[in-house]
Design an enzyme around this catalytic site. Sequence first.
Site, PDB file in Angstrom:
ATOM      1  N   VAL A   1       0.869  -1.181   0.000  1.00 28.76           N
ATOM      2  CA  VAL A   1       0.000   0.000   0.000  1.00 28.76           C
ATOM      3  C   VAL A   1       0.909   1.235   0.000  1.00 28.76           C
ATOM      4  O   VAL A   1       1.749   1.383   0.892  1.00 28.76           O
ATOM      5  CB  VAL A   1      -0.934   0.061   1.225  1.00 28.76           C
ATOM      6  CG1 VAL A   1      -1.840   1.298   1.128  1.00 28.76           C
ATOM      7  CG2 VAL A   1      -1.788  -1.196   1.321  1.00 28.76           C
ATOM      8  N   GLU A   2       0.757   2.077  -1.000  1.00 27.23           N
ATOM      9  CA  GLU A   2       1.530   3.319  -1.055  1.00 27.23           C
ATOM     10  C   GLU A   2       0.814   4.376  -0.219  1.00 27.23           C
ATOM     11  O   GLU A   2      -0.304   4.775  -0.535  1.00 27.23           O
ATOM     12  CB  GLU A   2       1.674   3.794  -2.497  1.00 27.23           C
ATOM     13  CG  GLU A   2       2.476   2.836  -3.362  1.00 27.23           C
ATOM     14  CD  GLU A   2       2.590   3.297  -4.797  1.00 27.23           C
ATOM     15  OE1 GLU A   2       3.668   3.755  -5.200  1.00 27.23           O
ATOM     16  OE2 GLU A   2       1.576   3.197  -5.529  1.00 27.23           O
ATOM     17  N   VAL A   3       1.441   4.798   0.853  1.00 26.06           N
ATOM     18  CA  VAL A   3       0.885   5.806   1.750  1.00 26.06           C
ATOM     19  C   VAL A   3       1.497   7.152   1.359  1.00 26.06           C
ATOM     20  O   VAL A   3       2.701   7.360   1.522  1.00 26.06           O
ATOM     21  CB  VAL A   3       1.195   5.468   3.222  1.00 26.06           C
ATOM     22  CG1 VAL A   3       0.729   6.594   4.145  1.00 26.06           C
ATOM     23  CG2 VAL A   3       0.526   4.150   3.602  1.00 26.06           C
TER      24      VAL A   3
END
Length: 319
Positions: free
Chosen positions: A152-154
Amino acid sequence: MTRAFRTAAVIGAGTIGLSWATLFAAHGLTVRVSDPRPDLAEAVDDALATYAPHLAARGLDVTGLADRVHLAADVSEAVRDADVVQENGPERAGFKKDLFATLAREAPAHALLLSSSSAIPSTAFTGELSDEDAARVLIGHPFNPPHLVPLVEVVPGERTGEDAVLDAVDFYISVGRTPVVERKEIPGFVGNRLQNALSREAAYLVQEGVVTPEDLDQVVINSLGLRWATVGPFLGAHLGGGPGGYRHLVEHIGRSMQQTGAGLGTPSQNKEQKEAQERLIEAVEKAYGSSTYSELTGTRDRRQLAVLAALDSADKEEN
């Protein structure tokens, strides 16, 4: 964790939203799903039935999974008691601007507001929110399907608070994901930019008649895909330099690699683009059109589960 997450709202029940909803429920959260699609109940039931075995294979207890997923009449009902909101709407800044104004107004003040946006940074659609509301909005971009693919790219926006970043990382870890914080907003973020670079060259090679779509896929599956499932581009290059590492690689083959990079192609543009694009589409359809979407995704998911299980086993042996 800095705080507890018990209730999640999933806004948008397409492929990504349904996958998120199943994952969240499998980790014990109460999930409320909102989407105007008329077949929402059927779509949720089908997703739970399809994805539950995947999560069971990953060691999660999916008993009573459907009891934790509820349909909401609208967005307001979905987010009313939410600790976290995962938005999965259309990839349009104007749409997200209006939607997040609603989310900020209707969700509890403590709720974390996350977007699955694939390319649009949150600063592009939070300009009219108050500083307090903008502070809890950021990107949580998954890769399809998010219940299987860990990344997941935060991506915080210009006004996202650091507490929200830490909370987002904690939340995604709590549902078994691997969050990576990206500290500078850029369209497409990191994963899709890398994917796009490879996809452009792949399209060029097929258009130029160098290779067929199915053979290009075999090249990736049996080389780069296999390598990148275990190490990333930089570690792979570091190992490619032998005992001398990345420095040795750059000093000895760096120039030839730069020359190759300078010669990378661009798929046909302008007046040739439409015809070339159509030929490419037809070639891909010829390669894979005889199988249904469900057959292809079923094969993909089984293979992804096998890769994840193999990596888990290797890590356990190492430890």
